[in-house]
Enzyme design. Structure first.
Site, short mmCIF file in Angstrom:
data_model
loop_
_atom_site.label_atom_id
_atom_site.label_comp_id
_atom_site.label_asym_id
_atom_site.label_seq_id
_atom_site.Cartn_x
_atom_site.Cartn_y
_atom_site.Cartn_z
N ASN A 162 0.76 -1.29 -0.09
CA ASN A 162 0.03 -0.02 -0.10
C ASN A 162 0.87 1.06 0.05
OD1 ASN A 162 -2.89 -0.96 0.37
ND2 ASN A 162 -1.73 -2.08 2.02
N GLU A 163 1.04 1.81 -1.10
CA GLU A 163 2.16 2.80 -1.44
C GLU A 163 1.46 3.98 -0.82
OE1 GLU A 163 5.24 2.49 -1.73
OE2 GLU A 163 5.66 0.76 -3.18
#
Length: 640
Positions: A162-163
């Site tokens: 989850n950037e």
């Protein structure tokens, strides 16, 4: 347990944090938490549903779970696992696949049912990804939800993949990887260009549904992002900050990863502290930079308004503290890194005697010597000391294949011009071209290619050391075995590396050892090389009398510099010396312009080196000391 004395959650920390002295201890704590869940579920005849992570962070946790299985009878028969993520596209049997990772690190060593293992599928056709992700979510729900989710944290602040930009309610999906994440993975893939641009990942919302969430982080490389995640504002720019919204989360850290949290980095802001000399120096330096005043101009209101009132009460007035810390910093500065002869050395960082010292500079890679302490290296030689350099590894990993071709072409042309039989060189050239044309990403070079690359770096190192002023007899190439050995196995012995280092030290008998203390080196070589030196010196101190008069100095500069309050010897450089250092670095032509492993700093090595030394000099200037062109910094290792 080696758990540190914890405060109640400070006003700075927005999630529960537990800090342990080392990652081994912390990993065993996490493994026990997982084992307790498994056993509790077994007693109830239920499945234990685990959310698992990959990467270096959980490796010791998995090793402890394997030990518990083999030695204490922990069964995984009732365990169902869901992994956080997988690169996309990715074949499950690829070396970089998380399927391979989990099998190697855990699943192949315990009695888990293979049908109970769930890892995102990197082989899917893109049109099938959305349906797979929905089914992955549904399967977690059907199993009763995650009992525990373990996480690492990336330097972008990602959890799973989850950037930055991920939503707090996001589910399992296909994502695009941040450039920094791909750079961090580049070594595993043989270059960033080979790292997949996308990945499948559980979402932040999926993670939040776990009944227990543990985020683990080890080493100083994670300290900055840990501080942001624990103390920063909640932001999509750092997805790990979303964990502040959970009532079920705990951060488990080692001391290095926790080092920038306020209660460790600036404890006077978090609690009533005991003012040791070391803490006082650190705090006064910080205060001066914080209020943008030279140390000698700090006033009592500056101390009082920044959590340091007790210090002034106990040791004040403020000016007395100011002058003491100013003098301590002033005494670190010396133009004589080998000691200045025939002077009072009681307030100098190095001894005056012997006037001519034997010094040895250990360089983990063949260019760390000139990059990190090139000005001091030159100064030692110019001032007449008997200076040696020891290149600990060949550095062959960091040479482009194109350079091998170029050097072989030169060798063949040279042989032909000189009337020398070039047949063997031509054969090597043809063999190398064939190897490179079929070479896969991250494929280990053949023995002959590694030797050629090592010779390229050896020639550059000799040129650099010769430029500094060393005779050939004082240039030592250790080519420590661990460096190539680790290409084929992660479980290696360092005994022969230590013995070889002991033999060299016995031969040289130095008064000064300079060693790389830049443990933020992303490849780990600096840390290993230092540990080898340290163990060698410790053993020699048991038997060899000369070691009693041998000092060990640590240098940095390739990746990070020592903070000002830690510096014990600061060697100022003139503009001319900075230029000479640059020319010495230029001798390492294979590392110029674009090295194979540049890390996450896009600047060339010589630019990094000059910027860092000028930044150190600027900080000394801001604190009210002399304004130098550049400063190289050192810390002395204390054995006793």
């Amino acid at each position: 347990m080696a758990r540190l004395n914890l405060l109640e959650e400070t006003r700075f920390e927005k999630v529960p944090v537990s800090v342990y002295t080392d990652q081994d201890t912390a990993s065993k704590i996490v493994a026990k938490r997982i084992a307790d869940i498994i056993r509790a579920k077994q007693e109830k005849g239920q499945q234990a549903v685990l959310g698992l992570a990959t990467g270096a962070t959980p490796v010791r946790v998995y090793a402890e779970l394997i030990r518990l299985h083999k030695e204490e009878g922990l069964s995984f028969k009732n365990v169902v696992t869901f992994n956080l993520d997988e690169y996309y596209p990715m074949q499950p049997d690829a070396a970089q696949s998380y399927v391979t990772f989990m099998n190697n690190k855990l699943f192949d060593h315990v009695d888990i049912e293979k049908s109970n293992i769930n890892i995102p599928d990197g082989t899917l056709d893109v049109k099938d990804v959305q349906a797979f992700c929905a089914a992955y979510e549904q399967k977690i729900t059907d199993c009763g939800g995650l009992d525990i989710q373990i996480l690492g944290i990336g330097r972008t602040g990602h959890i799973g993949f989850n950037e930055p930009g991920s939503a707090p309610n996001s589910g399992t999906r296909l994502v695009t990887l941040d450039d920094l994440t791909r750079r961090d993975a580049s070594r595993d893939f043989g270059g960033k260009e080979n790292v997949p641009r996308k990945a499948l990942t559980m979402g932040v919302g999926t993670i939040f549904k776990a009944r227990e969430i543990i985020l683990m982080a080890w080493s100083g490389n994670k300290a900055e992002i840990v501080k942001k995640a624990v103390e920063g504002e909640i932001s999509a720019d750092i997805p790990a900050t979303y964990l502040q919204l959970s009532d079920n989360v705990e951060f488990i850290l080692d001391t290095d990863a926790a080092s920038l949290l306020t209660r460790f980095d600036r404890p006077w802001l978090a609690e009533d502290v005991e003012w040791t000399p070391e803490l006082t120096k650190k705090a006064v330096v910080w205060l001066a930079l914080e209020v943008q005043k030279p140390i000698l101009k700090l006033q009592e209101e500056d101390y009082n308004s920044h959590g340091m009132a007790k210090l002034v009460t106990e040791e004040g007035p403020a000016y007395n503290i100011n002058i003491r810390i100013f003098n301590e910093l002033q005494h670190t500065i010396t133009g004589w890194p080998g000691g200045k002869p025939n002077v009072d050395d009681s307030q100098r960082p190095e001894r005056a005697e012997p006037a001519k010292k034997t010094s040895i500079v250990f360089s983990p890679h063949p260019d760390d010597d000139v990059i990190s302490m090139g000005g001091t290296f030159i100064r030692l030689a110019d001032q007449g000391h008997d200076v040696h350099v020891a290149y600990q590894t060949s550095g062959n990993t960091a040479v482009w294949d194109d350079d091998v071709v170029r050097y072989l072409e030169f060798a063949e042309d040279f042989a032909n011009e000189m009337g020398i039989d070039a047949a063997k060189i031509k054969a090597l050239y043809d063999e190398s071209q064939a190897i490179f044309s079929n070479k896969k990403p991250n494929q280990i070079d053949t023995d002959i290619i590694r030797k050629i690359k090592a010779l390229i770096r050896k020639g550059e190192a000799i040129a650099g050391a010769r430029f500094v002023g060393l005779p050939a007899s004082n240039i030592h190439f250790q080519d420590l075995p661990f460096y190539d050995r680790q290409k084929f196995s992660k479980n290696v012995s360092f005994e022969d590396d230590i013995v070889q280092t002991m033999e060299l030290l016995r031969k040289v008998k130095p008064h000064q050892i300079f060693a790389a203390g830049d443990f933020a080196d992303p490849h780990g070589t600096h840390r290993i090389c230092f540990d080898i030196i340290l163990e060698a010196v410790k053993r020699l101190r048991q038997t060899d009398e000369w070691t009693k008069d041998c000092w060990l100095w640590l240098y940095r500069g390739a990746w990070h510099e020592f903070p000002i309050h830690e510096i014990e010897m600061a060697v100022p450089l003139s503009p001319q010396e900075v230029y000479r250092k640059r020319l010495a670095i230029f001798k390492h032509q294979s590392q110029k312009d674009l090295p194979v492993f540049p890390g996450d700093d896009p600047r060339e090595f010589w630019v990094r080196a000059e910027d860092r030394t000028s930044e150190t000099a600027s900080l000394y200037d801001q604190l009210g000391l002399a304004d130098y062109e550049a400063i190289e910094a050192f810390v002395r290792w204390k054995f006793d």
